[in-house]
Write a protein that holds these residues in place. Structure first.
Motif, PDB file in Angstrom:
ATOM      1  N   ALA A 103      23.123  63.412 -42.706  1.00 23.05           N
ATOM      2  CA  ALA A 103      24.344  63.195 -43.491  1.00 23.05           C
ATOM      3  C   ALA A 103      25.619  63.323 -42.668  1.00 23.05           C
ATOM      4  O   ALA A 103      26.598  62.620 -42.924  1.00 23.05           O
ATOM      5  N   GLU A 104      25.615  64.181 -41.663  1.00 27.55           N
ATOM      6  CA  GLU A 104      26.844  64.395 -40.881  1.00 27.55           C
ATOM      7  C   GLU A 104      27.057  63.348 -39.778  1.00 27.55           C
ATOM      8  O   GLU A 104      28.109  63.319 -39.143  1.00 27.55           O
ATOM      9  N   PHE A 105      26.103  62.452 -39.562  1.00 29.51           N
ATOM     10  CA  PHE A 105      26.225  61.432 -38.512  1.00 29.51           C
ATOM     11  C   PHE A 105      27.323  60.439 -38.881  1.00 29.51           C
ATOM     12  O   PHE A 105      27.432  60.031 -40.035  1.00 29.51           O
ATOM     13  N   ARG A 106      28.133  60.062 -37.907  1.00 27.75           N
ATOM     14  CA  ARG A 106      29.261  59.152 -38.165  1.00 27.75           C
ATOM     15  C   ARG A 106      29.240  57.904 -37.287  1.00 27.75           C
ATOM     16  O   ARG A 106      30.140  57.090 -37.354  1.00 27.75           O
ATOM     17  N   GLY A 107      28.202  57.731 -36.472  1.00 22.07           N
ATOM     18  CA  GLY A 107      28.192  56.642 -35.503  1.00 22.07           C
ATOM     19  C   GLY A 107      27.382  55.424 -35.895  1.00 22.07           C
ATOM     20  O   GLY A 107      26.904  54.695 -35.022  1.00 22.07           O
ATOM     21  N   HIS A 108      27.240  55.166 -37.195  1.00 24.18           N
ATOM     22  CA  HIS A 108      26.418  54.045 -37.658  1.00 24.18           C
ATOM     23  C   HIS A 108      26.854  52.714 -37.049  1.00 24.18           C
ATOM     24  O   HIS A 108      26.017  51.938 -36.584  1.00 24.18           O
ATOM     25  N   ALA A 109      28.154  52.447 -37.063  1.00 25.12           N
ATOM     26  CA  ALA A 109      28.650  51.161 -36.557  1.00 25.12           C
ATOM     27  C   ALA A 109      28.316  50.978 -35.079  1.00 25.12           C
ATOM     28  O   ALA A 109      27.901  49.892 -34.659  1.00 25.12           O
ATOM     29  N   ALA A 110      28.462  52.034 -34.287  1.00 28.77           N
ATOM     30  CA  ALA A 110      28.160  51.940 -32.854  1.00 28.77           C
ATOM     31  C   ALA A 110      26.675  51.678 -32.618  1.00 28.77           C
ATOM     32  O   ALA A 110      26.310  50.964 -31.679  1.00 28.77           O
ATOM     33  N   VAL A 111      25.818  52.228 -33.448  1.00 27.42           N
ATOM     34  CA  VAL A 111      24.377  51.975 -33.325  1.00 27.42           C
ATOM     35  C   VAL A 111      24.081  50.514 -33.640  1.00 27.42           C
ATOM     36  O   VAL A 111      23.402  49.818 -32.873  1.00 27.42           O
ATOM     37  N   ILE A 112      24.605  50.008 -34.748  1.00 27.38           N
ATOM     38  CA  ILE A 112      24.320  48.632 -35.169  1.00 27.38           C
ATOM     39  C   ILE A 112      24.986  47.618 -34.247  1.00 27.38           C
ATOM     40  O   ILE A 112      24.574  46.452 -34.194  1.00 27.38           O
TER      41      ILE A 112
END
Length: 157
Positions: A103-112
């Motif tokens: 839940a605390e992860f914020r790097g979704h865009a960088a992964v995709i």
């Protein structure tokens, strides 16, 4: 050899072999000139890679590589749907990426970005797309990333 195939060769990239669907769904479906491709996970030759939770079990950089592999599997599906003629792709219209993350992860865009970068690298401006990057509490087979996409294609000549 078409432009996309030449680009794959130039980059030393080989499209992976793809397995049949693992459930009650089809791997792709045409709707007019749109090609909808089911979600792809980071799998090579039937073996899952980058299994785990991004930001806990695997690094965001590994998540990026997982998303890149998902995009490569997407293109393998597109290649199958288009009878081996990736030059029939007019545009990648939409990409949706799902990241197995806490839940605390914020790097979704960088992964995709791993998927987006590969599509643009191989398709040029035709690879630019609208996109959604989402967090998920879990993904099939413990995958770290899953990506699906919609492509605009030309009719078979």
């Amino acid at each position: 050899m078409g432009d996309v195939s030449a680009r794959l060769s130039e980059l030393g990239i080989v499209l992976p072999s793809i397995a049949p669907p693992a459930g009650n769904y089809v791997p792709y479906r045409f709707a007019g000139e749109l090609l909808f491709v089911s979600g792809q996970i980071p799998r090579i030759d039937g073996v899952e890679h980058f299994v785990g939770v991004v930001g806990r079990d695997i690094s965001p950089e590994e998540g990026y590589q997982a998303a890149r592999l998902c995009a490569l599997n997407l293109l393998a599906r597109v290649n199958d749907a288009l009878d081996g003629d990736l030059d029939r792709v007019r545009a990648c219209v939409q990409v949706r990426g799902f990241v197995n993350a806490p839940a605390e992860f914020r790097g979704h865009a960088a992964v995709i970005d791993g998927a987006s970068d590969l599509l643009v690298e191989l398709l040029g401006d035709k690879g630019r797309h609208v996109r959604t990057a989402l967090g998920a509490g879990s993904l099939p087979r413990g995958s770290s990333v899953e990506v699906d996409a919609v492509f605009e294609v030309t009719a078979k000549s």
